[in-house]
Write a protein that holds these residues in place. Structure first.
Motif, short mmCIF file in Angstrom:
data_model
loop_
_atom_site.label_atom_id
_atom_site.label_comp_id
_atom_site.label_asym_id
_atom_site.label_seq_id
_atom_site.Cartn_x
_atom_site.Cartn_y
_atom_site.Cartn_z
N THR A 113 -1.79 31.52 1.58
CA THR A 113 -1.54 32.77 0.90
C THR A 113 -0.20 33.05 1.04
N ALA A 114 0.71 32.05 1.89
CA ALA A 114 2.04 32.62 2.55
C ALA A 114 2.40 32.88 1.38
N PRO A 115 2.91 31.71 -0.20
CA PRO A 115 3.80 31.75 -0.94
C PRO A 115 3.03 33.47 -2.15
N ALA A 116 1.65 33.97 -2.21
CA ALA A 116 1.44 35.04 -2.72
C ALA A 116 2.38 35.93 -1.39
N ALA A 117 2.10 36.69 -1.00
CA ALA A 117 3.10 36.80 -0.08
C ALA A 117 4.76 36.95 0.37
N GLY A 118 4.82 35.99 0.05
CA GLY A 118 6.66 35.32 -0.08
C GLY A 118 7.09 36.29 -1.41
N ALA A 119 5.85 36.56 -2.60
CA ALA A 119 6.29 36.99 -3.66
C ALA A 119 6.56 38.48 -3.86
N ALA A 120 5.83 39.27 -3.03
CA ALA A 120 5.75 40.64 -3.02
C ALA A 120 7.21 40.89 -2.75
N PRO A 121 7.75 40.55 -1.57
CA PRO A 121 8.63 41.35 -0.60
C PRO A 121 10.15 41.34 -1.76
N ALA A 122 10.42 40.47 -2.76
CA ALA A 122 11.32 40.16 -3.86
C ALA A 122 10.91 41.08 -4.62
N ASP A 123 10.01 41.99 -5.61
CA ASP A 123 9.54 42.50 -6.35
C ASP A 123 10.43 43.93 -5.84
N VAL A 124 9.44 44.09 -4.70
CA VAL A 124 9.91 45.42 -4.22
C VAL A 124 11.09 45.39 -4.05
N THR A 125 11.95 44.60 -3.37
CA THR A 125 13.51 44.93 -3.21
C THR A 125 14.03 44.95 -4.55
N ALA A 126 13.38 44.70 -5.77
CA ALA A 126 13.85 44.63 -7.06
C ALA A 126 14.46 46.46 -7.18
N CYS A 127 13.18 47.26 -7.05
CA CYS A 127 12.62 48.44 -6.75
C CYS A 127 13.44 48.67 -6.48
N ILE A 128 13.88 48.97 -4.42
CA ILE A 128 14.95 49.22 -3.68
C ILE A 128 15.85 49.55 -3.83
N ASN A 129 16.22 47.96 -4.34
CA ASN A 129 17.78 47.99 -5.61
C ASN A 129 17.75 48.59 -6.34
N GLN A 130 17.16 49.05 -7.40
CA GLN A 130 17.92 49.80 -8.81
C GLN A 130 18.01 51.28 -7.75
N VAL A 131 17.46 52.16 -7.21
CA VAL A 131 17.73 53.44 -5.87
C VAL A 131 18.73 53.16 -5.10
N GLU A 132 19.06 52.84 -4.72
CA GLU A 132 20.10 52.11 -3.91
C GLU A 132 21.18 52.10 -4.60
N ARG A 133 21.22 51.76 -5.71
CA ARG A 133 22.34 51.42 -6.93
C ARG A 133 22.72 52.80 -7.95
N GLU A 134 22.07 53.99 -7.26
CA GLU A 134 21.80 55.57 -7.64
C GLU A 134 22.78 56.09 -6.51
N LEU A 135 22.12 55.76 -5.30
CA LEU A 135 22.65 56.65 -4.05
C LEU A 135 24.19 55.91 -3.49
N HIS A 136 24.41 54.81 -4.34
CA HIS A 136 25.82 54.15 -4.48
C HIS A 136 26.48 53.44 -2.88
N GLY A 137 25.16 52.98 -3.00
CA GLY A 137 24.97 52.18 -1.33
C GLY A 137 24.34 52.18 -0.29
N GLY A 138 23.81 53.81 -0.31
CA GLY A 138 22.81 54.65 0.46
C GLY A 138 21.88 53.75 0.73
N GLU A 139 21.14 54.18 2.36
CA GLU A 139 20.04 53.02 2.58
C GLU A 139 18.17 54.03 1.61
N ALA A 140 17.96 52.79 1.31
CA ALA A 140 16.84 54.17 0.92
C ALA A 140 15.76 53.87 1.71
N THR A 141 14.93 55.38 1.72
CA THR A 141 14.14 55.78 2.85
C THR A 141 12.99 55.02 2.75
N ASP A 142 12.24 55.86 3.81
CA ASP A 142 10.52 55.02 4.20
C ASP A 142 10.03 55.16 2.35
#
Length: 93
Positions: A24-53
């Motif tokens: 199961t480790a490879p499947a679990a390892g793939a998920a954070p990268a996808d979530v990270t892409a979403c979070i990075n998109q939001v953080e670009r709007e925040l101009h480097g600000g940290e995404a909230t929970d």
């Protein structure tokens, strides 16, 4: 129960547990990268600000494919609609 039988049972259980984690480790390892892409998109709007929970949770919802709830969660967290739509679109990729 004899000691040799007990030891064999324990070793078999450990082998199955470790094998299951490795499987199961490879499947679990793939998920954070996808979530990270979403979070990075939001953080670009925040101009480097940290995404909230709440942003992280909305991106995780987007990862499951529920785009509407992802967008709703992000906009409720103060993200513009355009960025929310884009971020939620990249989450499940």
């Amino acid at each position: 129960m004899r000691a040799s039988t007990r030891i064999a049972s324990v070793l078999t259980g450990l082998t199955l547990a470790v094998g299951g984690v490795a499987f199961t480790a490879p499947a679990a390892g793939a998920a954070p990268a996808d979530v990270t892409a979403c979070i990075n998109q939001v953080e670009r709007e925040l101009h480097g600000g940290e995404a909230t929970d709440s942003v992280r949770m909305a991106c995780y919802v987007g990862l499951t494919g529920d785009q509407q709830h992802c967008v709703t969660g992000l906009t409720a967290g103060g993200v513009t609609n355009g960025t929310a739509v884009t971020a939620c679109r990249v989450a499940p990729e």
